[in-house]
Design a protein around this motif. Structure first.
Motif, PDB file in Angstrom:
ATOM      1  N   ASP A 163     -23.027 -69.662   8.589  1.00  0.00           N
ATOM      2  CA  ASP A 163     -22.718 -71.168   8.275  1.00  0.00           C
ATOM      3  C   ASP A 163     -23.168 -71.109   9.932  1.00  0.00           C
ATOM      4  O   ASP A 163     -23.023 -70.468  10.840  1.00  0.00           O
ATOM      5  N   THR A 164     -23.982 -72.503  10.195  1.00  0.00           N
ATOM      6  CA  THR A 164     -24.141 -72.788  11.608  1.00  0.00           C
ATOM      7  C   THR A 164     -23.496 -74.464  11.633  1.00  0.00           C
ATOM      8  O   THR A 164     -23.662 -74.873  10.911  1.00  0.00           O
ATOM      9  N   GLU A 165     -23.490 -74.569  12.857  1.00  0.00           N
ATOM     10  CA  GLU A 165     -23.201 -76.003  14.014  1.00  0.00           C
ATOM     11  C   GLU A 165     -23.644 -76.068  14.620  1.00  0.00           C
ATOM     12  O   GLU A 165     -23.855 -74.930  15.848  1.00  0.00           O
ATOM     13  N   TYR A 166     -24.670 -77.501  14.649  1.00  0.00           N
ATOM     14  CA  TYR A 166     -25.015 -77.982  16.301  1.00  0.00           C
ATOM     15  C   TYR A 166     -23.961 -78.860  17.391  1.00  0.00           C
ATOM     16  O   TYR A 166     -23.751 -79.969  16.361  1.00  0.00           O
ATOM     17  N   TRP A 167     -23.372 -78.677  18.205  1.00  0.00           N
ATOM     18  CA  TRP A 167     -22.404 -79.162  18.674  1.00  0.00           C
ATOM     19  C   TRP A 167     -23.298 -79.899  20.338  1.00  0.00           C
ATOM     20  O   TRP A 167     -23.056 -79.175  21.820  1.00  0.00           O
ATOM     21  N   PRO A 168     -23.761 -81.161  19.991  1.00  0.00           N
ATOM     22  CA  PRO A 168     -24.476 -81.087  21.643  1.00  0.00           C
ATOM     23  C   PRO A 168     -23.976 -81.448  21.998  1.00  0.00           C
ATOM     24  O   PRO A 168     -22.706 -82.264  22.919  1.00  0.00           O
ATOM     25  N   THR A 169     -24.152 -80.405  23.800  1.00  0.00           N
ATOM     26  CA  THR A 169     -23.279 -80.711  24.805  1.00  0.00           C
ATOM     27  C   THR A 169     -24.317 -80.454  26.236  1.00  0.00           C
ATOM     28  O   THR A 169     -24.768 -80.207  26.664  1.00  0.00           O
ATOM     29  N   ASP A 191     -19.030 -64.935  10.917  1.00  0.00           N
ATOM     30  CA  ASP A 191     -19.554 -65.310   9.952  1.00  0.00           C
ATOM     31  C   ASP A 191     -20.277 -67.160   9.849  1.00  0.00           C
ATOM     32  O   ASP A 191     -20.146 -67.919   9.184  1.00  0.00           O
ATOM     33  N   LEU A 192     -19.704 -67.925  11.625  1.00  0.00           N
ATOM     34  CA  LEU A 192     -20.533 -68.904  12.367  1.00  0.00           C
ATOM     35  C   LEU A 192     -20.844 -68.686  13.050  1.00  0.00           C
ATOM     36  O   LEU A 192     -20.418 -68.258  14.206  1.00  0.00           O
ATOM     37  N   GLY A 239      -5.895 -70.316   8.227  1.00  0.00           N
ATOM     38  CA  GLY A 239      -5.884 -69.793   6.436  1.00  0.00           C
ATOM     39  C   GLY A 239      -7.496 -70.611   6.611  1.00  0.00           C
ATOM     40  O   GLY A 239      -8.724 -69.666   6.032  1.00  0.00           O
ATOM     41  N   ASP A 240      -7.504 -71.435   7.314  1.00  0.00           N
ATOM     42  CA  ASP A 240      -9.693 -71.989   7.286  1.00  0.00           C
ATOM     43  C   ASP A 240      -9.862 -71.869   8.384  1.00  0.00           C
ATOM     44  O   ASP A 240     -12.086 -71.882   8.501  1.00  0.00           O
ATOM     45  N   LEU A 241     -10.066 -70.549   9.384  1.00  0.00           N
ATOM     46  CA  LEU A 241     -10.068 -69.987  10.703  1.00  0.00           C
ATOM     47  C   LEU A 241     -11.622 -68.911  10.277  1.00  0.00           C
ATOM     48  O   LEU A 241     -11.337 -68.203   9.494  1.00  0.00           O
ATOM     49  N   PRO A 242     -12.586 -69.472  10.574  1.00  0.00           N
ATOM     50  CA  PRO A 242     -13.270 -68.120  10.245  1.00  0.00           C
ATOM     51  C   PRO A 242     -12.933 -66.863  10.690  1.00  0.00           C
ATOM     52  O   PRO A 242     -11.924 -66.705  11.447  1.00  0.00           O
ATOM     53  N   SER A 243     -13.441 -65.427  10.323  1.00  0.00           N
ATOM     54  CA  SER A 243     -12.953 -64.436  10.679  1.00  0.00           C
ATOM     55  C   SER A 243     -13.929 -63.816  12.024  1.00  0.00           C
ATOM     56  O   SER A 243     -13.547 -63.350  12.964  1.00  0.00           O
ATOM     57  N   ALA A 244     -15.076 -64.257  12.398  1.00  0.00           N
ATOM     58  CA  ALA A 244     -16.028 -64.396  13.918  1.00  0.00           C
ATOM     59  C   ALA A 244     -16.854 -65.194  13.507  1.00  0.00           C
ATOM     60  O   ALA A 244     -17.284 -66.234  12.605  1.00  0.00           O
ATOM     61  N   VAL A 245     -17.079 -66.120  15.154  1.00  0.00           N
ATOM     62  CA  VAL A 245     -17.071 -66.933  15.731  1.00  0.00           C
ATOM     63  C   VAL A 245     -17.917 -66.683  16.637  1.00  0.00           C
ATOM     64  O   VAL A 245     -17.239 -65.473  17.630  1.00  0.00           O
ATOM     65  N   LEU A 246     -19.928 -66.766  16.716  1.00  0.00           N
ATOM     66  CA  LEU A 246     -20.491 -66.722  17.886  1.00  0.00           C
ATOM     67  C   LEU A 246     -20.780 -67.974  17.908  1.00  0.00           C
ATOM     68  O   LEU A 246     -20.814 -68.944  17.445  1.00  0.00           O
ATOM     69  N   PHE A 247     -20.364 -68.500  19.863  1.00  0.00           N
ATOM     70  CA  PHE A 247     -21.000 -69.096  20.171  1.00  0.00           C
ATOM     71  C   PHE A 247     -21.901 -69.528  21.163  1.00  0.00           C
ATOM     72  O   PHE A 247     -22.559 -68.481  22.501  1.00  0.00           O
ATOM     73  N   ALA A 248     -23.502 -70.389  21.494  1.00  0.00           N
ATOM     74  CA  ALA A 248     -24.503 -70.036  21.642  1.00  0.00           C
ATOM     75  C   ALA A 248     -24.749 -71.056  22.137  1.00  0.00           C
ATOM     76  O   ALA A 248     -25.093 -71.949  22.147  1.00  0.00           O
ATOM     77  N   CYS A 249     -26.046 -71.156  23.724  1.00  0.00           N
ATOM     78  CA  CYS A 249     -25.993 -72.235  24.636  1.00  0.00           C
ATOM     79  C   CYS A 249     -27.613 -71.312  25.592  1.00  0.00           C
ATOM     80  O   CYS A 249     -27.927 -69.790  24.577  1.00  0.00           O
ATOM     81  N   THR A 250     -28.160 -71.981  25.883  1.00  0.00           N
ATOM     82  CA  THR A 250     -28.739 -71.660  27.261  1.00  0.00           C
ATOM     83  C   THR A 250     -29.378 -69.953  27.533  1.00  0.00           C
ATOM     84  O   THR A 250     -29.944 -69.583  27.267  1.00  0.00           O
ATOM     85  N   GLN A 251     -28.564 -69.998  28.574  1.00  0.00           N
ATOM     86  CA  GLN A 251     -28.556 -69.161  29.089  1.00  0.00           C
ATOM     87  C   GLN A 251     -26.954 -68.437  29.481  1.00  0.00           C
ATOM     88  O   GLN A 251     -27.309 -67.552  30.554  1.00  0.00           O
ATOM     89  N   GLU A 306     -33.209 -69.996  13.442  1.00  0.00           N
ATOM     90  CA  GLU A 306     -33.857 -68.845  13.386  1.00  0.00           C
ATOM     91  C   GLU A 306     -33.469 -67.187  12.765  1.00  0.00           C
ATOM     92  O   GLU A 306     -33.709 -66.553  11.518  1.00  0.00           O
ATOM     93  N   LEU A 307     -32.438 -66.954  13.073  1.00  0.00           N
ATOM     94  CA  LEU A 307     -31.304 -65.579  13.175  1.00  0.00           C
ATOM     95  C   LEU A 307     -30.690 -66.266  11.837  1.00  0.00           C
ATOM     96  O   LEU A 307     -30.571 -64.829  10.885  1.00  0.00           O
ATOM     97  N   THR A 308     -30.324 -66.859  12.165  1.00  0.00           N
ATOM     98  CA  THR A 308     -29.315 -66.988  10.586  1.00  0.00           C
ATOM     99  C   THR A 308     -30.806 -67.905   8.968  1.00  0.00           C
ATOM    100  O   THR A 308     -30.057 -67.604   7.965  1.00  0.00           O
ATOM    101  N   ARG A 309     -31.481 -67.122   9.500  1.00  0.00           N
ATOM    102  CA  ARG A 309     -32.819 -67.542   8.251  1.00  0.00           C
ATOM    103  C   ARG A 309     -32.275 -67.201   6.781  1.00  0.00           C
ATOM    104  O   ARG A 309     -32.211 -67.234   6.180  1.00  0.00           O
ATOM    105  N   THR A 310     -32.276 -65.632   7.058  1.00  0.00           N
ATOM    106  CA  THR A 310     -31.843 -64.857   6.126  1.00  0.00           C
ATOM    107  C   THR A 310     -30.489 -64.065   5.888  1.00  0.00           C
ATOM    108  O   THR A 310     -31.116 -62.969   5.256  1.00  0.00           O
ATOM    109  N   MET A 311     -29.684 -64.479   6.617  1.00  0.00           N
ATOM    110  CA  MET A 311     -28.085 -64.496   6.951  1.00  0.00           C
ATOM    111  C   MET A 311     -27.030 -64.796   5.861  1.00  0.00           C
ATOM    112  O   MET A 311     -27.793 -66.903   6.292  1.00  0.00           O
ATOM    113  N   ALA A 312     -26.626 -64.710   5.355  1.00  0.00           N
ATOM    114  CA  ALA A 312     -25.702 -65.819   5.318  1.00  0.00           C
ATOM    115  C   ALA A 312     -24.421 -66.210   5.993  1.00  0.00           C
ATOM    116  O   ALA A 312     -23.471 -65.705   6.115  1.00  0.00           O
TER     117      ALA A 312
END
Length: 148
Positions: free
Chosen positions: A102-108, A79-80, A3-15, A94-100
């Motif tokens: 959430d963002t998280e930063y996981w330094p990897t 969602d995240l 139930g705590d899961l977001p419905s859509a997650v995007l993972f982003a890195c450099t390449q 930048e992408l989420t500045r005008t959207m609802a």
């Protein structure tokens, strides 16, 4: 915990060839029946064969993954957004500045900077894979909807 899961997650890195690919594949493996998962990079790179090797060790196939950039995403209804590199985090903000969204930063760590023997390099990739697996399970719970 599902139930705590977001419905859509995007993972982003450099390449979109190592960290975000691993994270998305792990997330899909454990929560793919409940969560839409995608990955992208600030600028798409070339596929990395070490990623395929270490993911195969977990029994997770990368399928037909092709590196893509933020601008290549078919949908931006996430969602995240979890960024795994400083450059990707800046772009995610930048992408989420005008959207609802959430963002998280996981330094990897980027394991591609590791020098040494093939086995030392693979160990670096395994450490990143295992770190991402632990972090995903901590963040979203250990309930495995479609995986082990």
């Amino acid at each position: 915990m599902a139930g705590d899961l977001p419905s859509a997650v995007l993972f982003a890195c450099t390449q979109n060839v190592i960290r975000s690919v691993m994270a998305a594949a792990i997330m899909k493996h454990f929560y793919g029946q409940r969560v839409y998962v995608a990955s992208c990079g600030v600028r798409p790179g070339l596929a990395d064969p070490f990623v395929t090797t270490v993911m195969d060790e977990m029994g997770i196939s990368l399928g037909k993954h092709r590196p893509q950039g933020f601008e290549d995403l078919e949908d931006s209804s996430f969602d995240l957004v979890i960024s795994l590199s400083p450059e990707a985090h800046h772009r995610a903000l930048e992408l989420t500045r005008t959207m609802a969204i959430d963002t998280e930063y996981w330094p990897t760590l980027d394991p591609s900077i590791t020098a040494g023997s093939r086995e030392q390099i693979l160990d670096s990739y395994r450490e990143v894979r295992d770190q991402l697996t632990r972090r995903i399970k901590q963040r979203f719970g250990s309930f495995a909807a479609g995986g082990v």
